[in-house]
Design a protein around this motif. Sequence first.
Motif, short mmCIF file in Angstrom:
data_model
loop_
_atom_site.label_atom_id
_atom_site.label_comp_id
_atom_site.label_asym_id
_atom_site.label_seq_id
_atom_site.Cartn_x
_atom_site.Cartn_y
_atom_site.Cartn_z
N ALA A 219 -7.77 -9.20 -25.92
CA ALA A 219 -7.38 -9.07 -25.05
C ALA A 219 -6.46 -10.45 -24.41
CB ALA A 219 -7.97 -8.09 -23.66
N SER A 220 -5.86 -9.99 -23.47
CA SER A 220 -5.31 -11.85 -22.96
C SER A 220 -5.83 -11.47 -20.80
CB SER A 220 -3.33 -11.70 -22.90
OG SER A 220 -3.13 -10.50 -22.26
N ILE A 221 -5.73 -12.53 -20.43
CA ILE A 221 -6.02 -13.04 -18.95
C ILE A 221 -4.32 -12.12 -18.13
CG2 ILE A 221 -6.43 -14.38 -16.58
CD1 ILE A 221 -8.13 -15.89 -19.01
N VAL A 222 -4.68 -11.12 -17.14
CA VAL A 222 -3.67 -10.84 -16.68
C VAL A 222 -4.20 -11.90 -14.96
CG1 VAL A 222 -2.57 -9.66 -14.76
CG2 VAL A 222 -3.53 -9.03 -17.25
N SER A 223 -5.06 -12.11 -14.53
CA SER A 223 -5.67 -12.51 -13.43
C SER A 223 -7.40 -12.89 -13.41
CB SER A 223 -5.23 -12.12 -12.22
OG SER A 223 -6.07 -10.81 -12.07
N GLY A 224 -7.69 -13.81 -12.32
CA GLY A 224 -8.80 -14.93 -12.58
C GLY A 224 -9.28 -15.43 -13.63
N ALA A 225 -10.36 -15.80 -13.25
CA ALA A 225 -10.91 -16.02 -14.86
C ALA A 225 -12.09 -15.59 -15.44
CB ALA A 225 -11.14 -17.64 -13.89
N PRO A 226 -12.20 -14.64 -15.81
CA PRO A 226 -12.91 -13.90 -16.47
C PRO A 226 -14.18 -15.03 -17.83
CG PRO A 226 -10.99 -13.36 -17.54
CD PRO A 226 -10.59 -14.40 -16.45
N GLN A 227 -15.22 -14.24 -17.76
CA GLN A 227 -16.54 -15.26 -19.21
C GLN A 227 -16.75 -14.70 -19.63
OE1 GLN A 227 -19.15 -17.53 -16.10
NE2 GLN A 227 -17.42 -18.34 -15.74
N VAL A 228 -17.45 -15.01 -20.74
CA VAL A 228 -18.11 -14.55 -21.73
C VAL A 228 -19.31 -13.21 -20.97
CG1 VAL A 228 -19.88 -14.32 -23.37
CG2 VAL A 228 -17.44 -15.92 -23.86
N HIS A 229 -19.88 -12.36 -21.39
CA HIS A 229 -20.84 -11.43 -20.59
C HIS A 229 -20.20 -10.65 -19.51
CE1 HIS A 229 -23.46 -13.10 -23.70
NE2 HIS A 229 -23.45 -14.06 -22.81
N ASP A 230 -19.17 -10.47 -18.80
CA ASP A 230 -18.31 -9.95 -17.37
C ASP A 230 -18.11 -8.25 -18.24
OD1 ASP A 230 -18.05 -12.43 -16.22
OD2 ASP A 230 -16.31 -12.68 -16.02
N ILE A 231 -17.99 -7.46 -16.98
CA ILE A 231 -17.67 -6.30 -17.57
C ILE A 231 -16.98 -5.86 -17.63
CG2 ILE A 231 -18.16 -3.96 -16.69
CD1 ILE A 231 -20.63 -5.17 -15.76
N VAL A 232 -16.12 -5.11 -17.89
CA VAL A 232 -14.62 -5.21 -18.43
C VAL A 232 -14.39 -3.49 -17.67
CG1 VAL A 232 -13.31 -6.94 -19.70
CG2 VAL A 232 -14.01 -5.05 -20.92
N GLU A 233 -14.08 -2.83 -17.43
CA GLU A 233 -13.95 -1.87 -17.11
C GLU A 233 -12.36 -0.90 -17.28
OE1 GLU A 233 -16.75 0.88 -14.37
OE2 GLU A 233 -16.18 -0.42 -13.50
N LEU A 234 -12.09 0.07 -17.09
CA LEU A 234 -10.42 0.99 -17.06
C LEU A 234 -10.85 1.62 -15.70
CD1 LEU A 234 -8.02 1.67 -17.55
CD2 LEU A 234 -8.92 3.35 -19.00
N ARG A 235 -9.81 1.31 -14.86
CA ARG A 235 -9.70 1.88 -13.07
C ARG A 235 -9.95 3.15 -13.49
NH1 ARG A 235 -6.23 -0.69 -9.02
NH2 ARG A 235 -8.07 -3.27 -9.85
N ARG A 236 -10.70 4.21 -12.79
CA ARG A 236 -10.15 5.09 -12.81
C ARG A 236 -8.87 5.80 -11.98
NH1 ARG A 236 -16.94 6.64 -12.49
NH2 ARG A 236 -17.18 6.26 -14.88
#
Length: 86
Positions: free
Chosen positions: A68-85
């Motif tokens: 994946a690539s960053i769309v916004s923010g500053a994600p880090q390793v161990h962050d949770i990713v979730e498809l918005r319902r």
Amino acid sequence: MRGHIVDITDGVITLCIGRADGATPGQVLDVARVVPTNPAPKSVPTFTRRDIGHVRIDSIVDEHFARASIVSGAPQVHDIVELRRK
């Protein structure tokens, strides 16, 4: 669909979400970080989720992983990713 960031190298994010989870290129996932809310050393820790940003799935690696690539923010390793319902 929910997973986490397992690696970030040279701006490329590897997610623990893959074909078996229904991941497809182009999906935009929310990124959240779990942070402690009570730092007292002798108390039971409590946590909260903090919204960090968004990532876009660029490609599927296999059944269990995607890039994946960053769309916004500053994600880090161990962050949770979730498809918005919806």
